[in-house]
Motif scaffolding. Structure first.
Motif, PDB file in Angstrom:
ATOM      1  N   LEU A   1      -4.439   9.806  -0.198  1.00 33.97           N
ATOM      2  CA  LEU A   1      -4.813   8.888  -1.194  1.00 33.97           C
ATOM      3  C   LEU A   1      -3.847   7.354  -0.816  1.00 33.97           C
ATOM      4  N   THR A   2      -4.572   6.379  -0.662  1.00 33.68           N
ATOM      5  CA  THR A   2      -3.875   5.293  -0.803  1.00 33.68           C
ATOM      6  C   THR A   2      -3.958   4.468  -2.028  1.00 33.68           C
ATOM      7  N   VAL A   3      -2.742   3.936  -2.584  1.00 30.93           N
ATOM      8  CA  VAL A   3      -2.765   2.847  -3.634  1.00 30.93           C
ATOM      9  C   VAL A   3      -2.421   1.567  -3.206  1.00 30.93           C
TER      10      VAL A   3
ATOM     11  N   VAL B   1      -4.520  -1.715  -9.979  1.00 28.99           N
ATOM     12  CA  VAL B   1      -4.341  -1.064  -8.419  1.00 28.99           C
ATOM     13  C   VAL B   1      -5.794  -0.680  -8.035  1.00 28.99           C
ATOM     14  N   THR B   2      -5.756  -0.407  -6.781  1.00 26.24           N
ATOM     15  CA  THR B   2      -7.164   0.044  -6.213  1.00 26.24           C
ATOM     16  C   THR B   2      -6.647   1.117  -5.429  1.00 26.24           C
TER      17      THR B   2
ATOM     18  N   ARG C   1       0.854  -1.269  -0.143  1.00 25.03           N
ATOM     19  CA  ARG C   1      -0.162   0.056   0.228  1.00 25.03           C
ATOM     20  C   ARG C   1       0.952   1.353   0.041  1.00 25.03           C
ATOM     21  N   VAL C   2       0.573   1.941  -1.059  1.00 25.82           N
ATOM     22  CA  VAL C   2       1.398   3.307  -1.072  1.00 25.82           C
ATOM     23  C   VAL C   2       0.536   4.402  -0.517  1.00 25.82           C
TER      24      VAL C   2
ATOM     25  N   PRO D   1     -16.302   5.354  -2.464  1.00 24.31           N
ATOM     26  CA  PRO D   1     -16.204   4.189  -3.043  1.00 24.31           C
ATOM     27  C   PRO D   1     -14.784   4.065  -3.697  1.00 24.31           C
ATOM     28  N   ALA D   2     -14.108   2.944  -3.704  1.00 18.63           N
ATOM     29  CA  ALA D   2     -12.687   2.508  -4.250  1.00 18.63           C
ATOM     30  C   ALA D   2     -12.825   2.626  -5.799  1.00 18.63           C
ATOM     31  N   VAL D   3     -11.764   2.972  -6.496  1.00 14.13           N
ATOM     32  CA  VAL D   3     -11.602   3.170  -7.962  1.00 14.13           C
ATOM     33  C   VAL D   3     -10.519   2.003  -8.232  1.00 14.13           C
ATOM     34  N   GLU D   4     -11.021   1.371  -9.161  1.00 14.18           N
ATOM     35  CA  GLU D   4     -10.211   0.335  -9.770  1.00 14.18           C
ATOM     36  C   GLU D   4      -9.744   0.959 -11.079  1.00 14.18           C
TER      37      GLU D   4
END
Length: 359
Positions: free
Chosen positions: A220-222, A247-248, A214-215, A256-259
């Motif tokens: 934001l977290t990738v 990545v998410t 996790r970055v 909501p998460a983004v794919e």
């Protein structure tokens, strides 16, 4: 006219270059390594400390040394890579001293075998084995004693740097950026990295389905399994471009998460009513900086100057009437004078450096 680049909050100000080490010190360092080859650097405690746990003073000393002795650039770079490979290997294996000695005995036997073939693809592995045979268990013990709980890396203005993660993954840091992560990922499923600025990540496939890298940026977290992507984390927004894999993205607000799929570009603006902005982009524009060039295609001059200001820690002074003018060009990221000249030729106008405003 107004200065541009300074308005970018990502630019903290101008920093002075570190003072060069004295000529006498450079000469003594040169004499110390004369005729010793790579082994001289690898066995030197100061060199190992600079590579594995650098401080600003060490960076200044070794930068001055290499400037005074450019003929050492190749061997210094090779010795640095060997030490980084050793640390990466050490982080992956939890050997006790008896096991280390047993491995070293195998290495010595292999090194004495006839017709040992050296191939370019395995030079790093061979160099590591050679180093272990030369230094025995002492370097391993030194690495274990010196290894901190967390590693941090930073780049100055106009500087880039490649960083190896504990699992062998690579991160290329752009100028004016900072990166930190735990020194040991063995047995860790949630592998956290914190980034400020810009970095291009090449993450190795993780060992199990529950292991994630996790970055984290300020907003934001990738979340990654194994892939390659670029992240630019600035005060105003975070920009993520995916070159391969998946990545998410998750924000701190719990939206909501983004794919993402390869070729996707997502810009996240935390203060915007609709923070997620998604589109497509070319690798040329988003990742060309990893090759030493920033490429702009039909971008407003104001955006170009703000980007350069963040990388070089300067502001630019141009007529306001030019700020909306579209620019298509490639500019170097490690030579401010050359970048300024190239931009002037592309625009046909003079661009002046302006003093940064008070923070």
């Amino acid at each position: 006219m107004m200065p541009h680049g300074a308005a970018n909050k990502h630019v903290p100000g101008i920093i002075s270059s570190p003072a060069k080490a004295s000529t006498e010190n450079n000469l003594s360092m040169s004499d110390a390594f004369r005729d010793t080859g790579i082994e001289g650097y690898l066995s030197d405690p100061d060199f190992r400390a600079w590579v594995l746990e650098p401080t600003p003073a060490m960076e200044a000393q070794w930068k001055a040394y290499q400037a005074a002795h450019p003929e050492t650039a190749g061997i210094v770079a090779e010795a640095r890579q060997v030490l980084l490979e050793v640390r990466s290997h050490y982080n992956k294996v939890g050997l006790n001293e008896a096991e280390i000695e047993a491995r070293l005995a195998q290495v010595r036997a292999a090194a004495m075998a006839p017709r040992l073939q050296w191939r370019p693809r395995v030079w790093a592995t061979a160099a590591v084995l050679l180093l272990l045979a030369l230094s025995a268990a002492g370097l391993w013990r030194w690495l274990g004693a010196q290894r901190p709980a967390e590693l941090s890396f930073a780049t100055g203005y106009g500087e880039t740097r490649e960083v190896s993660l504990p699992d062998g993954s690579k991160v290329q840091l752009n100028a004016n950026s900072r990166l930190r992560f735990a020194a040991d990922w063995e047995g860790v499923q949630d592998r956290a990295i914190w980034l400020e600025g810009e970095g291009y990540f090449q993450i190795e496939k993780q060992p199990g389905p529950d292991t994630r890298v996790r970055v984290h940026t300020p907003s934001l977290t990738v979340e990654v399994v194994g892939t390659a992507f670029n992240v630019r984390a600035q005060v105003e927004h975070t920009r993520v471009f995916l070159t391969e894999g998946k990545v998410t993205l998750r924000d701190e607000a719990g939206t909501p998460a983004v794919e993402m799929a390869p070729g996707d570009l997502v810009v996240y603006e935390e203060t915007h009513p609709e923070p997620w902005h998604r589109g497509r982009a070319s690798p040329e524009e988003e990742t060309s900086w990893t090759q030493g060039i920033i490429f702009f295609r039909e971008r407003p001059l104001a955006e170009v100057l703000d980007r350069l200001g963040a990388l070089y820690g300067v502001a630019f002074e141009v007529p306001d009437s030019l700020l909306s003018r579209p620019v298509t060009t490639g500019l170097p990221i490690e030579d401010l004078s050359l970048a300024q000249t190239a931009l002037e030729k592309a625009l046909g106008v003079r661009i002046l450096l302006a003093p940064l405003p008070e923070p």
